[in-house]
Design a protein around this motif. Structure first.
Motif: not given
Ligand code: ADP
Ligand code: MG
Length: 322
Positions: A236-247
């Motif tokens: 749950s702490l891993l930094p994920l970009s909004s681009a990654l989460l958006g797709l």
């Protein structure tokens, strides 16, 4: 022909440095390591169709060939100075070499990195770059040195390059602009930014450091083995970009972040007392740093899922996903 290509490379990478006594053009370069510095050296080879997709833009290949090497220097806390370039080309295609060298120079110039020599041969497209950098004696960051209780952090975001590679394999949608999430992820794949300033800032702070080239799990495992410790990561702490989460859905994004390669972020370990300072320093440097877990006694890397249970990362789906 080959001479023209070499001359073209020389002109487009011109960079004067006092420590280059003799650069490209002779049988060997003559270089002066500044007194009181250690020399950090690394080499990486990129093979067409293996380390970059066949048909990649020449400038992207040039950038990436240097970037993956500078990332190794970043992980050691070294400042880059010189490079050698061995180019194997299927044809004497000057347009390709121009594009390649322009991408290379675009990354080299802001770091005042001098290309001091190399080799140009004919064969299947293969690029080897060797880099040389300086580090104060005994101050280099290594994979060894992580201690039980250290906090594990990572710069930037994870999984973007793997998602970029995935995007390349999908047909492009017509309604996608040139600045959408897909383009962001492709840029992360093709134009990784080596975290050099972060590496130098971490020299006095981190106990251990590695660059994330093969995926977080694989690279953090290198720290664990070299340091004789284990690590626990919180998904749950891993930094994920909004681009990654958006797709991608959460579970796919997590797979990319844990096991995808090619992000070239830094993963490092610092004592808890220094975390706030390190995060402030790296925020100022533009990449930021996110705490993702901690170093524990034992061995291996364990990942706690959103629900608090350990993920079964040993099962093949995790290691070889996508
Ligand atoms: P040699 O036969 O002595 O190896 P080369 O003809 O291979 O000489 O190279 C001539 C000069 O050009 C050398 O100084 C070499 O370092 C440099 N050079 C050749 N290819 C490259 C390249 N791809 N990038 C940078 N320098 C190169
Ligand atoms: Mg030669």
């Amino acid at each position: 022909m080959e001479f023209d290509l070499i001359e073209l490379i020389r002109q487009r990478t011109a960079q004067s440095r006092d420590d280059v006594r003799l650069g490209m053009g002779d049988d060997a370069a003559l270089l002066a390591v500044p007194p009181g510095q250690e020399l950090a050296v690394a080499i990486d080879t990129l093979v067409d169709g293996v380390h970059f997709p066949h048909g990649s833009a020449a400038a992207d290949i040039g950038w990436k060939a240097l970037a993956v090497n500078l990332s190794d220097l970043a992980a050691m806390g070294a400042s880059p100075a010189w490079a050698l370039l061995a180019l194997t080309l299927p044809t004497g295609d000057a347009a390709f070499v121009e594009g390649f060298v322009d991408g290379f120079a675009q990354l080299a110039q802001p770091h005042r990195l001098a290309l001091v020599g190399g080799d140009t041969t004919r064969g299947p497209l293969t690029v080897s770059v060797a880099v040389h950098g300086f580090v104060p004696p005994g101050r280099a960051l290594t994979r060894a040195g992580a201690r039980v209780g250290d906090v594990v952090l990572v710069t930037g975001t994870l999984g973007d390059a793997a998602a970029g590679l995935h995007a390349l394999q999908q047909p492009r949608r017509n309604d996608e602009g040139s600045s959408g999430p897909r383009e962001f992820l492709l840029d992360r794949l093709n134009r990784p930014v080596p975290r050099l300033a972060a590496g130098i800032a971490l020299r006095e702070q981190a106990h251990a450091c590695v660059d994330v080239s093969d995926g977080l799990l694989a690279d953090l495992r290198h720290i664990c083995v070299a340091s004789g410790v284990g690590a626990e990561i919180d998904a749950s702490l891993l930094p994920l970009s909004s681009a990654l989460l958006g797709l991608h859905d959460d579970s796919t994004a997590l797979h990319f972040a844990l096991s995808g390669g090619d992000d070239y972020e830094l993963c490092f370990c610092v004592p808890a007392s220094r975390v706030a300072q390190v995060q402030a320093d790296l925020a100022r440097l533009g990449c930021g740093a996110t705490r993702i877990g901690r170093i524990v006694a034992g061995e291996g890397v364990r990942v706690r899922g959103q629900d608090g249970a350990w993920l079964d990362i040993a099962s093949s789906g995790w290691e070889h996903f996508a």
